[in-house]
Design a protein around this motif. Sequence first.
Motif, PDB file in Angstrom:
ATOM      1  N   ASP A 129       4.186  -2.587   4.877  1.00 39.49           N
ATOM      2  CA  ASP A 129       4.193  -4.033   4.631  1.00 39.49           C
ATOM      3  C   ASP A 129       3.757  -4.401   3.214  1.00 39.49           C
ATOM      4  O   ASP A 129       3.705  -5.587   2.876  1.00 39.49           O
ATOM      5  CB  ASP A 129       3.265  -4.733   5.628  1.00 39.49           C
ATOM      6  N   LEU A 130       3.450  -3.417   2.386  1.00 36.03           N
ATOM      7  CA  LEU A 130       2.900  -3.690   1.056  1.00 36.03           C
ATOM      8  C   LEU A 130       3.988  -3.994   0.025  1.00 36.03           C
ATOM      9  O   LEU A 130       5.050  -3.378   0.028  1.00 36.03           O
ATOM     10  CB  LEU A 130       2.089  -2.490   0.565  1.00 36.03           C
ATOM     11  N   THR A 131       3.679  -4.935  -0.864  1.00 37.89           N
ATOM     12  CA  THR A 131       4.494  -5.198  -2.050  1.00 37.89           C
ATOM     13  C   THR A 131       3.578  -5.126  -3.256  1.00 37.89           C
ATOM     14  O   THR A 131       2.549  -5.810  -3.304  1.00 37.89           O
ATOM     15  CB  THR A 131       5.150  -6.587  -1.993  1.00 37.89           C
ATOM     16  N   GLU A 132       3.921  -4.300  -4.234  1.00 36.35           N
ATOM     17  CA  GLU A 132       3.031  -4.115  -5.381  1.00 36.35           C
ATOM     18  C   GLU A 132       2.986  -5.365  -6.252  1.00 36.35           C
ATOM     19  O   GLU A 132       3.997  -6.042  -6.456  1.00 36.35           O
ATOM     20  CB  GLU A 132       3.456  -2.911  -6.210  1.00 36.35           C
ATOM     21  N   VAL A 133       1.791  -5.660  -6.762  1.00 39.61           N
ATOM     22  CA  VAL A 133       1.566  -6.814  -7.628  1.00 39.61           C
ATOM     23  C   VAL A 133       1.444  -6.323  -9.066  1.00 39.61           C
ATOM     24  O   VAL A 133       0.665  -5.406  -9.340  1.00 39.61           O
ATOM     25  CB  VAL A 133       0.273  -7.557  -7.224  1.00 39.61           C
ATOM     26  N   PRO A 134       2.197  -6.891 -10.002  1.00 40.92           N
ATOM     27  CA  PRO A 134       2.086  -6.474 -11.406  1.00 40.92           C
ATOM     28  C   PRO A 134       0.652  -6.623 -11.914  1.00 40.92           C
ATOM     29  O   PRO A 134      -0.009  -7.632 -11.639  1.00 40.92           O
ATOM     30  CB  PRO A 134       3.028  -7.431 -12.144  1.00 40.92           C
TER      31      PRO A 134
END
Length: 366
Positions: A129-134
């Motif tokens: 469920d993770l989306t990387e954050v810049p």
Amino acid sequence: MKNPTGRNGTTERTSNDASPLASSTVTEAVLPGVVAPDGIQLRTRPARPAGPGQVVLAMEAAGISFAEQQMRRGKYYDQPPFPFVPGYDLVGRAVEVGEGVSGDLLGRRFAVLTKTGAWASHVLVDAGDLTEVPESVDSAGAETFVVNGITAWQMLHRLAKVRAGDTVLALGANGGVGSTLVQLARIAGVRVVGTASATHHDAVEALGATPVDYRAPDLNDRLRTLSPRGYDAVFDHVGGEGIVDSFRLLAPRGTLVSYGTASTRDVPGSSRAPVLKLFGRLMLWNALPNGKSAHFYNIWAGRRRADAFRTRLRADLTQVFALLAQGALTPQVAARIPLTRVGEAVRLAESGTVVGKVVLVPEDPA
């Protein structure tokens, strides 16, 4: 608590290896029942280790959205039974990974949609469920674009399918979703008219929308004057009887996107009745031979097809984060308030006096 990467590239669990970033305890905010904001309780409990396919995130920012405001009143459509930990979304740093999860995730920052559980110092989530954050963007700023960014992006581009040159109406253009929707629509070359109280007109105009006072007695006449042919899309979070006016304001072949029932937040009675009544209206309107369409946006639609759901969500949120990193989007952080002052934060979020989103942070920003 950390799981190092083994020689074969997989993660290995060891009982005596502890990450300096991890914590042995978790502080979380608990809704014990239908209570005033000051009735939300803080508790500390032992941390739970990451299981197979899971990651522990140390919370850096968690949002307060309208969903939690409804949950506090026992009015959210499918909320869990009391007591529970609210929190629809968060941004946090990975401090522990479970079996089958790459150790490369440790120390990196991610956003995740949780629905509940995010109002805590450490949150256990599924790695998928993770989306990387810049790293170039602020955690609180990024947090304002998690549930709000996904919602606004998908309503604009997946449901309404807006095109450059369209004119759309956004109710509550000063709110978390509304302010995000205005910005994304303007980036797409779409003209936006947005309702808000007069106090917030300067802020709405600064985002690129034409503001209209939602309290004006001649509101619908003003809205029709601003788009005489009607609106290509109307985004309505208010629901109730006003949804009829939203549908009437559509242009031929226009699209109504309903995404809430804010008008019934404080109305006693069933939490399901207003939603079911709304669904009935939308179904009836879609059966009319006038070329218009009506949708209810549900961020969790398609969840049963987990892989496709996660791929779509990650792709949409990644596009929103890319725009944020480029400076094309401006975060609307109404306030940053530490988790230990959650009652104060909820009162502010519910006050109607702020533009954007109130964000919980681990400790006092000062």
